[in-house]
Scaffold this motif. Structure first.
Motif, PDB file in Angstrom:
ATOM      1  N   PHE A 172      49.093   8.339  -2.155  1.00 53.98           N
ATOM      2  CA  PHE A 172      50.648   7.980  -1.796  1.00 53.98           C
ATOM      3  C   PHE A 172      50.665   6.156  -1.876  1.00 53.98           C
ATOM      4  O   PHE A 172      51.536   5.904  -2.620  1.00 53.98           O
ATOM      5  CB  PHE A 172      51.024   8.319  -0.835  1.00 53.98           C
ATOM      6  CG  PHE A 172      52.769   8.004  -0.424  1.00 53.98           C
ATOM      7  CD1 PHE A 172      53.630   8.654  -1.057  1.00 53.98           C
ATOM      8  CD2 PHE A 172      52.758   7.278   0.540  1.00 53.98           C
ATOM      9  CE1 PHE A 172      55.153   8.161  -0.932  1.00 53.98           C
ATOM     10  CE2 PHE A 172      53.905   6.610   0.564  1.00 53.98           C
ATOM     11  CZ  PHE A 172      55.161   7.060   0.119  1.00 53.98           C
ATOM     12  N   LEU A 173      49.737   5.655  -1.231  1.00 57.20           N
ATOM     13  CA  LEU A 173      49.681   4.326  -1.075  1.00 57.20           C
ATOM     14  C   LEU A 173      49.347   3.432  -2.477  1.00 57.20           C
ATOM     15  O   LEU A 173      50.246   2.541  -2.578  1.00 57.20           O
ATOM     16  CB  LEU A 173      48.583   3.832  -0.182  1.00 57.20           C
ATOM     17  CG  LEU A 173      49.267   4.135   1.305  1.00 57.20           C
ATOM     18  CD1 LEU A 173      47.831   3.626   2.179  1.00 57.20           C
ATOM     19  CD2 LEU A 173      50.288   3.224   1.793  1.00 57.20           C
ATOM     20  N   PHE A 174      48.567   4.075  -3.097  1.00 56.38           N
ATOM     21  CA  PHE A 174      47.985   3.507  -4.544  1.00 56.38           C
ATOM     22  C   PHE A 174      49.385   3.574  -5.522  1.00 56.38           C
ATOM     23  O   PHE A 174      49.846   2.587  -6.135  1.00 56.38           O
ATOM     24  CB  PHE A 174      47.158   4.293  -5.388  1.00 56.38           C
ATOM     25  CG  PHE A 174      46.735   3.912  -6.542  1.00 56.38           C
ATOM     26  CD1 PHE A 174      46.005   2.943  -7.252  1.00 56.38           C
ATOM     27  CD2 PHE A 174      47.176   4.912  -7.438  1.00 56.38           C
ATOM     28  CE1 PHE A 174      45.848   2.646  -8.162  1.00 56.38           C
ATOM     29  CE2 PHE A 174      47.180   4.617  -8.988  1.00 56.38           C
ATOM     30  CZ  PHE A 174      46.309   3.346  -9.096  1.00 56.38           C
ATOM     31  N   LEU A 175      50.185   4.863  -5.507  1.00 59.18           N
ATOM     32  CA  LEU A 175      51.347   4.931  -6.425  1.00 59.18           C
ATOM     33  C   LEU A 175      52.375   4.034  -5.857  1.00 59.18           C
ATOM     34  O   LEU A 175      53.117   3.248  -6.607  1.00 59.18           O
ATOM     35  CB  LEU A 175      51.557   6.253  -6.369  1.00 59.18           C
ATOM     36  CG  LEU A 175      50.971   7.269  -7.335  1.00 59.18           C
ATOM     37  CD1 LEU A 175      51.381   8.861  -7.046  1.00 59.18           C
ATOM     38  CD2 LEU A 175      50.584   7.023  -8.751  1.00 59.18           C
ATOM     39  N   MET A 176      52.569   3.866  -4.519  1.00 61.21           N
ATOM     40  CA  MET A 176      53.561   2.931  -4.097  1.00 61.21           C
ATOM     41  C   MET A 176      53.544   1.491  -4.322  1.00 61.21           C
ATOM     42  O   MET A 176      54.579   0.916  -4.846  1.00 61.21           O
ATOM     43  CB  MET A 176      53.963   3.252  -2.587  1.00 61.21           C
ATOM     44  CG  MET A 176      54.637   4.625  -2.208  1.00 61.21           C
ATOM     45  SD  MET A 176      55.934   5.070  -2.762  1.00 61.21           S
ATOM     46  CE  MET A 176      57.078   3.542  -2.279  1.00 61.21           C
ATOM     47  N   GLU A 177      52.529   1.115  -4.178  1.00 66.90           N
ATOM     48  CA  GLU A 177      51.808  -0.175  -4.520  1.00 66.90           C
ATOM     49  C   GLU A 177      52.246  -0.676  -5.887  1.00 66.90           C
ATOM     50  O   GLU A 177      52.518  -1.616  -6.557  1.00 66.90           O
ATOM     51  CB  GLU A 177      50.545  -0.780  -4.084  1.00 66.90           C
ATOM     52  CG  GLU A 177      50.220  -2.297  -4.334  1.00 66.90           C
ATOM     53  CD  GLU A 177      48.973  -2.755  -3.519  1.00 66.90           C
ATOM     54  OE1 GLU A 177      48.376  -1.878  -2.941  1.00 66.90           O
ATOM     55  OE2 GLU A 177      48.757  -3.613  -3.731  1.00 66.90           O
ATOM     56  N   ARG A 178      51.731   0.435  -6.901  1.00 72.78           N
ATOM     57  CA  ARG A 178      51.926   0.282  -8.326  1.00 72.78           C
ATOM     58  C   ARG A 178      53.096   0.131  -8.862  1.00 72.78           C
ATOM     59  O   ARG A 178      53.469  -0.803  -9.525  1.00 72.78           O
ATOM     60  CB  ARG A 178      50.921   1.349  -8.997  1.00 72.78           C
ATOM     61  CG  ARG A 178      50.813   1.345 -10.251  1.00 72.78           C
ATOM     62  CD  ARG A 178      49.952   2.362 -11.007  1.00 72.78           C
ATOM     63  NE  ARG A 178      50.022   2.190 -12.562  1.00 72.78           N
ATOM     64  CZ  ARG A 178      50.648   2.814 -13.439  1.00 72.78           C
ATOM     65  NH1 ARG A 178      51.372   3.636 -12.941  1.00 72.78           N
ATOM     66  NH2 ARG A 178      50.408   2.399 -14.697  1.00 72.78           N
ATOM     67  N   LYS A 179      54.247   1.034  -8.143  1.00 70.35           N
ATOM     68  CA  LYS A 179      55.479   0.946  -8.598  1.00 70.35           C
ATOM     69  C   LYS A 179      56.111  -0.504  -8.204  1.00 70.35           C
ATOM     70  O   LYS A 179      57.089  -1.098  -8.638  1.00 70.35           O
ATOM     71  CB  LYS A 179      56.186   2.167  -7.938  1.00 70.35           C
ATOM     72  CG  LYS A 179      56.074   3.468  -8.562  1.00 70.35           C
ATOM     73  CD  LYS A 179      56.573   4.730  -7.880  1.00 70.35           C
ATOM     74  CE  LYS A 179      56.562   5.879  -8.500  1.00 70.35           C
ATOM     75  NZ  LYS A 179      57.234   6.956  -8.192  1.00 70.35           N
ATOM     76  N   LEU A 180      55.664  -0.790  -6.813  1.00 69.73           N
ATOM     77  CA  LEU A 180      56.171  -1.972  -6.354  1.00 69.73           C
ATOM     78  C   LEU A 180      55.846  -3.132  -7.406  1.00 69.73           C
ATOM     79  O   LEU A 180      56.652  -3.948  -7.502  1.00 69.73           O
ATOM     80  CB  LEU A 180      55.715  -2.251  -4.912  1.00 69.73           C
ATOM     81  CG  LEU A 180      56.378  -3.387  -4.248  1.00 69.73           C
ATOM     82  CD1 LEU A 180      57.645  -3.446  -4.031  1.00 69.73           C
ATOM     83  CD2 LEU A 180      55.399  -3.611  -2.964  1.00 69.73           C
ATOM     84  N   ARG A 181      54.696  -3.203  -7.751  1.00 66.74           N
ATOM     85  CA  ARG A 181      54.388  -4.215  -8.786  1.00 66.74           C
ATOM     86  C   ARG A 181      54.888  -4.222  -9.954  1.00 66.74           C
ATOM     87  O   ARG A 181      55.178  -5.242 -10.724  1.00 66.74           O
ATOM     88  CB  ARG A 181      52.494  -4.394  -8.892  1.00 66.74           C
ATOM     89  CG  ARG A 181      51.858  -4.529  -7.582  1.00 66.74           C
ATOM     90  CD  ARG A 181      50.574  -4.940  -7.857  1.00 66.74           C
ATOM     91  NE  ARG A 181      49.861  -5.566  -7.116  1.00 66.74           N
ATOM     92  CZ  ARG A 181      49.834  -6.939  -6.795  1.00 66.74           C
ATOM     93  NH1 ARG A 181      50.249  -7.625  -7.761  1.00 66.74           N
ATOM     94  NH2 ARG A 181      49.160  -7.408  -5.729  1.00 66.74           N
ATOM     95  N   LEU A 182      55.213  -3.196 -10.351  1.00 68.00           N
ATOM     96  CA  LEU A 182      55.861  -2.965 -11.586  1.00 68.00           C
ATOM     97  C   LEU A 182      57.182  -3.204 -11.568  1.00 68.00           C
ATOM     98  O   LEU A 182      57.888  -4.001 -12.304  1.00 68.00           O
ATOM     99  CB  LEU A 182      55.901  -1.393 -12.141  1.00 68.00           C
ATOM    100  CG  LEU A 182      54.458  -0.809 -12.684  1.00 68.00           C
ATOM    101  CD1 LEU A 182      54.436   0.438 -13.056  1.00 68.00           C
ATOM    102  CD2 LEU A 182      53.948  -1.797 -14.096  1.00 68.00           C
ATOM    103  N   LEU A 183      58.086  -2.873 -10.543  1.00 65.23           N
ATOM    104  CA  LEU A 183      59.376  -3.452 -10.197  1.00 65.23           C
ATOM    105  C   LEU A 183      59.454  -5.005 -10.127  1.00 65.23           C
ATOM    106  O   LEU A 183      60.160  -5.283 -10.520  1.00 65.23           O
ATOM    107  CB  LEU A 183      59.912  -2.578  -9.009  1.00 65.23           C
ATOM    108  CG  LEU A 183      61.331  -2.751  -8.524  1.00 65.23           C
ATOM    109  CD1 LEU A 183      62.379  -2.404  -9.482  1.00 65.23           C
ATOM    110  CD2 LEU A 183      61.637  -2.443  -7.385  1.00 65.23           C
ATOM    111  N   TYR A 184      58.305  -5.489  -9.592  1.00 61.50           N
ATOM    112  CA  TYR A 184      58.549  -6.958  -9.103  1.00 61.50           C
ATOM    113  C   TYR A 184      58.326  -7.512 -10.704  1.00 61.50           C
ATOM    114  O   TYR A 184      59.121  -8.669 -10.981  1.00 61.50           O
ATOM    115  CB  TYR A 184      57.249  -7.320  -8.433  1.00 61.50           C
ATOM    116  CG  TYR A 184      57.069  -8.811  -8.156  1.00 61.50           C
ATOM    117  CD1 TYR A 184      58.129  -9.382  -7.299  1.00 61.50           C
ATOM    118  CD2 TYR A 184      56.060  -9.390  -8.835  1.00 61.50           C
ATOM    119  CE1 TYR A 184      57.703 -10.948  -7.266  1.00 61.50           C
ATOM    120  CE2 TYR A 184      55.858 -10.808  -8.673  1.00 61.50           C
ATOM    121  CZ  TYR A 184      56.907 -11.664  -7.714  1.00 61.50           C
ATOM    122  OH  TYR A 184      56.596 -12.764  -7.774  1.00 61.50           O
ATOM    123  N   THR A 185      57.419  -7.016 -11.503  1.00 66.74           N
ATOM    124  CA  THR A 185      57.332  -7.790 -12.846  1.00 66.74           C
ATOM    125  C   THR A 185      58.428  -7.503 -13.409  1.00 66.74           C
ATOM    126  O   THR A 185      58.924  -8.245 -14.218  1.00 66.74           O
ATOM    127  CB  THR A 185      56.131  -6.950 -13.601  1.00 66.74           C
ATOM    128  OG1 THR A 185      54.875  -7.320 -12.590  1.00 66.74           O
ATOM    129  CG2 THR A 185      55.758  -7.487 -14.938  1.00 66.74           C
TER     130      THR A 185
END
Length: 168
Positions: free
Chosen positions: A137-150
């Motif tokens: 869950f943490l992996f997916l949340m951090e990945r989504k956050l980075r994609l959203l930031y980009t």
């Protein structure tokens, strides 16, 4: 994005190393043999043997804290001579783990300590069922956050701030 995968790769590597070391410790200090396995491959090393005390075979000497019984495996029985402080906990038909050495002269197992059955499999599964979904869950949340930031940074609506937020 590459630092993201490197960080999670290092975390996965460290977790794998901890699991490997835990498995090695389990094999070295906690795992036990059955009487059948020990009788097929006798070893002079200190061994843990798990079995059922065969009914009617338990005899005790309370004065010297000694007990004698047959430890039942699947097909074979192992004669055990136990000397220790826990002779009162021994009962017929009880599943126990005896630590000791097999005596090559008498073909008996000289027990030094008795312990209950370890249920490490249930504990390990409980930890894995709690930790692995949390890490995923943490992996997916951090990945989504980075994609959203980009995505926000590349959008035309984004303009760099005139004054840094930290300097106000």
């Amino acid at each position: 994005m590459s630092s993201f995968y490197i960080r999670w790769g290092v975390l996965l590597l460290v977790t794998s190393m901890i699991a490997f070391l835990g498995f090695q410790r389990y094999q070295r200090d906690v795992a036990s043999l059955t009487p059948d396995q020990l009788l097929e491959n006798p070893t002079p090393d200190k061994t843990r043997v798990m079995g059922i005390i065969q009914g009617g075979t338990l005899t005790r000497e309370h004065d010297s804290n000694r007990a004698y019984f047959l430890l039942q495996g699947e097909n074979k029985t192992l004669p055990v001579r136990y000397e220790g402080h826990d002779t009162d906990t021994l009962r017929d038909l009880k599943v126990i783990v005896v630590t000791g050495h097999i005596n090559s002269v008498t073909a008996e197992f000289d027990g030094e300590s008795v312990s209950l059955i370890p249920n490490y499999g249930f504990v390990t599964v409980a930890y894995l069922l709690g930790i692995l979904p949390t890490l995923f869950f943490l992996f997916l949340m951090e990945r989504k956050l980075r994609l959203l930031y980009t995505e926000v940074k590349e959008a035309k609506l984004y303009e760099p701030e005139a004054i840094d937020f930290d300097k106000e």
